[in-house]
Motif scaffolding. Sequence first.
Motif, short mmCIF file in Angstrom:
data_model
loop_
_atom_site.label_atom_id
_atom_site.label_comp_id
_atom_site.label_asym_id
_atom_site.label_seq_id
_atom_site.Cartn_x
_atom_site.Cartn_y
_atom_site.Cartn_z
N GLY A 1 0.74 -1.19 -0.16
CA GLY A 1 -0.11 0.16 0.01
C GLY A 1 0.84 1.19 0.14
N VAL A 2 2.19 1.13 0.18
CA VAL A 2 3.21 2.39 0.05
C VAL A 2 3.54 2.55 -1.45
CG1 VAL A 2 5.23 3.13 0.96
CG2 VAL A 2 4.03 1.87 2.33
N SER A 3 3.33 3.74 -1.93
CA SER A 3 3.70 4.22 -3.19
C SER A 3 5.09 4.09 -3.38
CB SER A 3 3.55 5.80 -3.33
OG SER A 3 2.04 6.07 -3.40
N ARG A 4 5.40 3.65 -4.74
CA ARG A 4 6.75 3.45 -4.88
C ARG A 4 7.05 4.16 -6.30
NH1 ARG A 4 8.69 -2.85 -5.25
NH2 ARG A 4 6.69 -3.05 -6.08
N GLU A 5 8.37 4.67 -6.51
CA GLU A 5 8.77 5.38 -7.64
C GLU A 5 8.34 4.89 -8.91
OE1 GLU A 5 12.58 7.69 -9.42
OE2 GLU A 5 12.86 6.45 -7.83
N GLY A 6 7.65 5.81 -9.87
CA GLY A 6 7.39 5.17 -11.06
C GLY A 6 6.01 4.31 -10.95
N ARG A 7 5.39 4.36 -9.91
CA ARG A 7 4.11 3.68 -9.83
C ARG A 7 3.00 4.12 -9.06
NH1 ARG A 7 4.80 -1.30 -8.11
NH2 ARG A 7 6.04 -2.04 -9.64
N PRO A 8 2.06 4.64 -9.34
CA PRO A 8 0.98 5.59 -8.67
C PRO A 8 0.54 4.36 -7.55
CG PRO A 8 0.40 5.85 -10.78
CD PRO A 8 1.40 5.04 -10.75
N GLY A 9 0.36 4.96 -6.29
CA GLY A 9 -0.21 4.24 -5.10
C GLY A 9 -1.77 3.45 -5.40
N ARG A 10 -2.36 4.16 -6.34
CA ARG A 10 -3.64 3.83 -6.57
C ARG A 10 -3.89 2.57 -7.20
NH1 ARG A 10 -6.61 3.87 -11.17
NH2 ARG A 10 -4.63 5.23 -12.12
N GLU A 11 -2.71 2.28 -8.02
CA GLU A 11 -2.79 0.83 -8.72
C GLU A 11 -2.37 -0.09 -7.79
OE1 GLU A 11 0.08 1.04 -12.09
OE2 GLU A 11 -1.27 2.24 -13.25
N GLU A 12 -1.66 0.07 -6.73
CA GLU A 12 -1.19 -0.99 -5.87
C GLU A 12 -2.58 -0.97 -5.09
OE1 GLU A 12 2.24 0.34 -3.68
OE2 GLU A 12 3.67 -0.16 -5.56
N HIS A 13 -3.27 -0.09 -4.61
CA HIS A 13 -4.56 0.11 -3.71
C HIS A 13 -5.41 -1.01 -4.32
CE1 HIS A 13 -3.06 2.20 -0.16
NE2 HIS A 13 -2.99 3.13 -1.09
N GLU A 14 -5.75 -0.84 -5.57
CA GLU A 14 -6.51 -1.74 -6.45
C GLU A 14 -6.26 -3.07 -6.31
OE1 GLU A 14 -6.70 -0.14 -10.41
OE2 GLU A 14 -7.78 1.74 -9.82
N LEU A 15 -4.90 -3.57 -6.52
CA LEU A 15 -4.70 -4.67 -6.44
C LEU A 15 -4.79 -5.24 -4.96
CD1 LEU A 15 -2.93 -7.28 -7.48
CD2 LEU A 15 -0.91 -6.23 -6.89
#
Length: 539
Positions: free
Chosen positions: A261-275
């Motif tokens: 759930g923590v944002s990483r460089e090059g990828r919006p945190g939103r996509e991780e939250h959706e996963l």
Amino acid sequence: MDLHTTNRSAAGISPGQHEGVLENQEREDSVASGTPAGTPGVTAAMLRQVIETSLSGICIVDHEGRIAFANASLLAMWGYNLHEIVGKPVTLLWLSRSEGQDCIGCTLSSGRWNGTVVARRRDASSFSARISAGTVRDPETADVWLLLSCIDTPVERKAESAPGHRRNLEAAVAAMPARFMDPVEIDPAIDNSLEELGRACEACRAYLSLFNDPRTLLGTTHEWCQPDQNPRRGESQKFLTTDLPWWVVEILEGETVLVSGVSREGRPGREEHELLNRHDATATLMVPLRLNGAVVGFVGFDRNTADARFADEDVALLSAAVHIIASALDRKQSEYLFRESEDLYQIVLDAITDTVTVVDTGLTLLLANDAFIAWCEDLGLATDVVGKDLFTVLPFLPPSARQLYERVARTGRPLTSERSLKFGDRDMILREMRIPIFEHGEVARIVTVGRDITAQREVEDLKSKAYAQIERNMEQFALLADHIRNPLQAIMGRAELLDDAGATEKIRQQVQRINGIIDQLDERWAESRKLSMFWRKYS
């Protein structure tokens, strides 16, 4: 399948060299553990799996002091890829090359050495490692090989004070190799391993998902989950090859996906939250699974507790567990393909009416078709032939037969022979063709195709005798025609001396009639002569 497999070609190791390394590796592991290589129940695959999946770093060094093999634990400990160290001097692992040479020298002189050294990682950082080294002599070449077993001493101390769940996770990983010994029970073994790993790492779900060949469909084949979770085993997910999700792309590239759930460089945190929302988790870990060097799926672990995260140590242990599962799946696939090809070859061989056998260079029977078994049964010999010496199975073979096999093994060229043999009161004539099979440039096995041509030779002898008798009969027939013509000439001369013209004419007519019959017989004799020559040429 794993890092080792994918980097062998890049490291310049040929398949033959790698097999030789593993053979020495199996012998060395047997000596180091005090277990004879021929111990019942201990197979080469088991010894190989122990080395591949060992949590201790294991390194095999050839007789020139160069690294021939390193397992995943050692590569992770030093931070290298396999192709970066294979063929390099083993002293590369020491911070001080001279100290490494001293350790190797002590091992070669005494046969064994133990101690703690200062090691040098790929990034030039140093750490303390406890090394146990021993020597093993190759019985075939008499070369001395070295076997190094290494433990990172800080990791060793850390394991003693590790959190409870990590100790449980280590125990779960350590118990996995024994569970995968039987390829038939691989599916229950995966289910049980996922359950133990999931409970040990405090996950709510542990699962194995595989891609189809076009990588457009992902299905969950094995799963364990907590009672409050909805099972997803059997579910599948479709993708478009032109629009793959970012986490699928990373997995197919062989990267481990870790999302908390923590944002990483090059990828919006939103996509991780959706996963995470799709997984109904607060943290998820997906470790790629490789077979034959290609990513075919992944093993995933989900957590749904507050502040859930996977520590680096947890990721390393779970990656080792996935490696064990991949090794088991690869072994099962290899055994299935081997059995399938072996069954196919056996069916083809059994359909051949000639006897077919395969022996190694020691003349031990490795394979025999149905025709050979039936021939042995017809001779009153034992039919349980596989694994026995050829001269034990066929005691009537002369010593010269052994020389023929040795000649094929020495020259590498096929050889055809024909010989008369006697077994009891039975005389036989055998025609055999011996064909060499090469492995790594040397003759490893010899295929023998044989045929009992006794009956054929008997028929040929009868035909030769029949042709000879026909020739004699035809010669006698030609003489018989001359013997008939000579008296006819005398009869005709006597008839012309008679005063009775009517009697003379009647005798002349009968003589001409007999001459006509003899002329017809001469024509038939000429035709029979041509037919006889045709028989001899084409029969």
